[in-house]
Design a protein around this motif. Structure first.
Motif, PDB file in Angstrom:
ATOM      1  N   SER A   1     -18.232  32.164  75.759  1.00 58.85           N
ATOM      2  CA  SER A   1     -18.177  33.628  75.668  1.00 58.85           C
ATOM      3  C   SER A   1     -17.293  34.068  74.510  1.00 58.85           C
ATOM      4  N   ALA A   2     -16.165  33.405  74.351  1.00 60.86           N
ATOM      5  CA  ALA A   2     -15.254  33.743  73.251  1.00 60.86           C
ATOM      6  C   ALA A   2     -15.936  33.510  71.908  1.00 60.86           C
ATOM      7  N   LEU A   3     -16.709  32.448  71.819  1.00 54.15           N
ATOM      8  CA  LEU A   3     -17.432  32.147  70.591  1.00 54.15           C
ATOM      9  C   LEU A   3     -18.450  33.240  70.278  1.00 54.15           C
ATOM     10  N   LEU A   4     -19.241  33.623  71.281  1.00 51.23           N
ATOM     11  CA  LEU A   4     -20.266  34.641  71.062  1.00 51.23           C
ATOM     12  C   LEU A   4     -19.641  36.000  70.747  1.00 51.23           C
ATOM     13  N   SER A   5     -18.548  36.357  71.410  1.00 52.98           N
ATOM     14  CA  SER A   5     -17.905  37.645  71.099  1.00 52.98           C
ATOM     15  C   SER A   5     -17.232  37.590  69.729  1.00 52.98           C
ATOM     16  N   SER A   6     -16.703  36.443  69.362  1.00 53.57           N
ATOM     17  CA  SER A   6     -16.125  36.279  68.031  1.00 53.57           C
ATOM     18  C   SER A   6     -17.212  36.457  66.967  1.00 53.57           C
ATOM     19  N   TRP A   7     -18.392  35.940  67.252  1.00 57.85           N
ATOM     20  CA  TRP A   7     -19.509  36.084  66.311  1.00 57.85           C
ATOM     21  C   TRP A   7     -19.857  37.560  66.130  1.00 57.85           C
ATOM     22  N   GLU A   8     -19.976  38.292  67.223  1.00 58.68           N
ATOM     23  CA  GLU A   8     -20.333  39.713  67.135  1.00 58.68           C
ATOM     24  C   GLU A   8     -19.299  40.496  66.340  1.00 58.68           C
ATOM     25  N   LYS A   9     -18.055  40.139  66.496  1.00 60.95           N
ATOM     26  CA  LYS A   9     -16.968  40.862  65.834  1.00 60.95           C
ATOM     27  C   LYS A   9     -16.832  40.475  64.360  1.00 60.95           C
ATOM     28  N   ASP A  10     -17.062  39.192  64.045  1.00 64.32           N
ATOM     29  CA  ASP A  10     -16.712  38.677  62.717  1.00 64.32           C
ATOM     30  C   ASP A  10     -17.879  38.146  61.883  1.00 64.32           C
ATOM     31  N   LYS A  11     -19.116  38.376  62.305  1.00 63.22           N
ATOM     32  CA  LYS A  11     -20.250  37.737  61.629  1.00 63.22           C
ATOM     33  C   LYS A  11     -20.422  38.132  60.164  1.00 63.22           C
ATOM     34  N   TYR A  12     -19.799  39.235  59.746  1.00 66.05           N
ATOM     35  CA  TYR A  12     -19.927  39.650  58.351  1.00 66.05           C
ATOM     36  C   TYR A  12     -18.768  39.164  57.489  1.00 66.05           C
ATOM     37  N   LYS A  13     -17.870  38.396  58.072  1.00 64.94           N
ATOM     38  CA  LYS A  13     -16.775  37.808  57.304  1.00 64.94           C
ATOM     39  C   LYS A  13     -17.313  36.662  56.453  1.00 64.94           C
ATOM     40  N   LYS A  14     -16.481  36.158  55.573  1.00 64.83           N
ATOM     41  CA  LYS A  14     -16.860  35.013  54.740  1.00 64.83           C
ATOM     42  C   LYS A  14     -17.039  33.789  55.634  1.00 64.83           C
ATOM     43  N   PRO A  15     -18.010  32.920  55.300  1.00 65.64           N
ATOM     44  CA  PRO A  15     -18.243  31.721  56.119  1.00 65.64           C
ATOM     45  C   PRO A  15     -16.987  30.884  56.346  1.00 65.64           C
ATOM     46  N   LYS A  16     -16.129  30.786  55.331  1.00 71.93           N
ATOM     47  CA  LYS A  16     -14.914  29.985  55.476  1.00 71.93           C
ATOM     48  C   LYS A  16     -14.019  30.557  56.581  1.00 71.93           C
ATOM     49  N   GLU A  17     -13.898  31.868  56.632  1.00 72.10           N
ATOM     50  CA  GLU A  17     -13.071  32.511  57.658  1.00 72.10           C
ATOM     51  C   GLU A  17     -13.670  32.308  59.051  1.00 72.10           C
ATOM     52  N   ILE A  18     -14.985  32.412  59.153  1.00 70.53           N
ATOM     53  CA  ILE A  18     -15.660  32.213  60.440  1.00 70.53           C
ATOM     54  C   ILE A  18     -15.469  30.771  60.903  1.00 70.53           C
ATOM     55  N   LEU A  19     -15.651  29.828  60.002  1.00 69.36           N
ATOM     56  CA  LEU A  19     -15.481  28.413  60.343  1.00 69.36           C
ATOM     57  C   LEU A  19     -14.059  28.143  60.823  1.00 69.36           C
ATOM     58  N   GLU A  20     -13.073  28.676  60.132  1.00 70.67           N
ATOM     59  CA  GLU A  20     -11.681  28.475  60.546  1.00 70.67           C
ATOM     60  C   GLU A  20     -11.442  29.016  61.954  1.00 70.67           C
ATOM     61  N   GLN A  21     -12.037  30.160  62.242  1.00 69.56           N
ATOM     62  CA  GLN A  21     -11.879  30.743  63.575  1.00 69.56           C
ATOM     63  C   GLN A  21     -12.554  29.863  64.631  1.00 69.56           C
ATOM     64  N   TRP A  22     -13.738  29.345  64.325  1.00 67.86           N
ATOM     65  CA  TRP A  22     -14.430  28.459  65.269  1.00 67.86           C
ATOM     66  C   TRP A  22     -13.613  27.208  65.535  1.00 67.86           C
ATOM     67  N   LEU A  23     -13.043  26.642  64.487  1.00 68.62           N
ATOM     68  CA  LEU A  23     -12.248  25.427  64.654  1.00 68.62           C
ATOM     69  C   LEU A  23     -11.054  25.680  65.565  1.00 68.62           C
ATOM     70  N   GLU A  24     -10.526  26.885  65.518  1.00 64.01           N
ATOM     71  CA  GLU A  24      -9.424  27.247  66.418  1.00 64.01           C
ATOM     72  C   GLU A  24      -9.907  27.424  67.854  1.00 64.01           C
ATOM     73  N   LEU A  25     -11.146  27.888  68.028  1.00 59.43           N
ATOM     74  CA  LEU A  25     -11.682  28.119  69.372  1.00 59.43           C
ATOM     75  C   LEU A  25     -11.992  26.821  70.118  1.00 59.43           C
ATOM     76  N   ILE A  26     -12.320  25.758  69.370  1.00 62.26           N
ATOM     77  CA  ILE A  26     -12.647  24.483  70.012  1.00 62.26           C
ATOM     78  C   ILE A  26     -11.363  23.936  70.642  1.00 62.26           C
ATOM     79  N   PRO A  27     -11.388  23.703  71.954  1.00 57.59           N
ATOM     80  CA  PRO A  27     -10.138  23.333  72.639  1.00 57.59           C
ATOM     81  C   PRO A  27      -9.590  21.972  72.215  1.00 57.59           C
ATOM     82  N   ASN A  28      -8.271  21.905  72.214  1.00 59.04           N
ATOM     83  CA  ASN A  28      -7.563  20.638  72.029  1.00 59.04           C
ATOM     84  C   ASN A  28      -6.938  20.276  73.367  1.00 59.04           C
ATOM     85  N   TYR A  29      -6.982  19.017  73.707  1.00 55.09           N
ATOM     86  CA  TYR A  29      -6.364  18.572  74.949  1.00 55.09           C
ATOM     87  C   TYR A  29      -5.314  17.523  74.619  1.00 55.09           C
ATOM     88  N   GLU A  30      -4.283  17.512  75.410  1.00 53.20           N
ATOM     89  CA  GLU A  30      -3.250  16.497  75.245  1.00 53.20           C
ATOM     90  C   GLU A  30      -3.183  15.652  76.500  1.00 53.20           C
TER      91      GLU A  30
END
Length: 188
Positions: free
Chosen positions: A38-67
Motif C-alpha cells: 500500500s505504501a508503494l502504491l500511494s508513494s507512486w500516486e504522490k511521486d510518479k512525476y518525479k525524476k526516476p532516480k528520486e522514485i528509485l531511491e524512495q522505493w529502495l527505502e520502502l523495501i524492508p530491512n531486517y536484522e
C-alpha cells in the motif's frame, strides 16, 4: 517432511541462498507486508512525476530491512561470527526487487501510467548477473553491441527472448525460428 539439496559452491557469501531464504521468510511473515504494498502504491500516486532516480531511491527505502543477531554476523552456518555487520538485503538485490516485483506490480495496477513506468524501467541499470553476461555473449559474441543490455528494460527483453526461443535451441541457433525471422527481416 520436504527436503531440498542446495548447490552451494562458488556462491558469494553475502548472497548465500540460506541468507536470502531467511530474508524471504521474514518478509512473508511480516504483518506489515500488505502495508508495504500500500505504501508503494500511494508513494507512486504522490511521486510518479518525479525524476526516476528520486522514485528509485524512495522505493529502495520502502523495501524492508531486517536484522537478526545470527544472520547479520554469519555468511552460512559457520561457528565463528563475523565482526562486521552484514545486511540481509543489499542495494543490488533491492534494485532487482524493483525490476522483478515493483514494476510488474505497477504494470498490473496502474495501466494508465504505462509511459511513466516504462521511463523508470529504462532508467534502471541491468543487474549484470551471470545470466546477463551469458546472454550478451550468446546474442552478440565479443562485439561492442552487447552494451545494448546495460539497462533493465533491455535486459528483461533479452531474458524473454531467451525463454521464448533459446531454451529450445540451447546448443545452437541453427533451426531457431527467431534467427530465421530475423534473417528474413534483414533480407538475408
Amino acid at each position: 517432511c520436504h527436503q531440498t539439496t542446495l548447490t552451494l559452491n562458488q556462491i558469494r557469501p553475502l548472497n548465500h541462498p540460506v541468507r536470502r531464504l531467511f530474508y524471504l521468510v521474514k518478509l512473508a511473515g511480516d504483518s506489515k507486508g500488505e502495508k508495504w504494498t500500500s505504501a508503494l502504491l500511494s508513494s507512486w500516486e504522490k511521486d510518479k512525476y518525479k525524476k526516476p532516480k528520486e522514485i528509485l531511491e524512495q522505493w529502495l527505502e520502502l523495501i524492508p530491512n531486517y536484522e537478526n543477531p545470527y544472520w547479520n554476523h554469519h555468511y552460512t552456518f559457520e561457528k565463528e561470527a563475523q565482526k562486521a555487520f552484514l545486511p540481509l538485503m543489499g542495494q543490488d538485490l533491492k534494485k532487482e526487487i524493483c525490476v522483478n516485483t515493483i514494476l510488474p506490480l505497477l504494470f498490473q495496477h496502474k495501466k494508465d501510467d504505462l509511459a511513466l513506468i516504462k521511463n523508470i524501467f529504462s532508467f534502471l541499470p541491468a543487474t549484470k548477473s551471470g545470466k546477463t553476461k551469458y546472454l550478451i555473449h550468446r546474442f552478440f559474441g565479443d562485439t561492442p553491441k552487447g552494451k545494448i543490455l546495460h539497462k533493465a528494460d533491455k535486459e528483461q527483453g533479452a531474458f524473454q527472448l531467451h525463454k521464448d526461443f533459446c531454451t529450445h535451441y540451447e546448443a545452437s541457433c541453427e533451426g531457431c525460428p527467431f534467427v530465421e525471422n530475423y534473417n528474413v527481416i534483414l533480407g538475408k
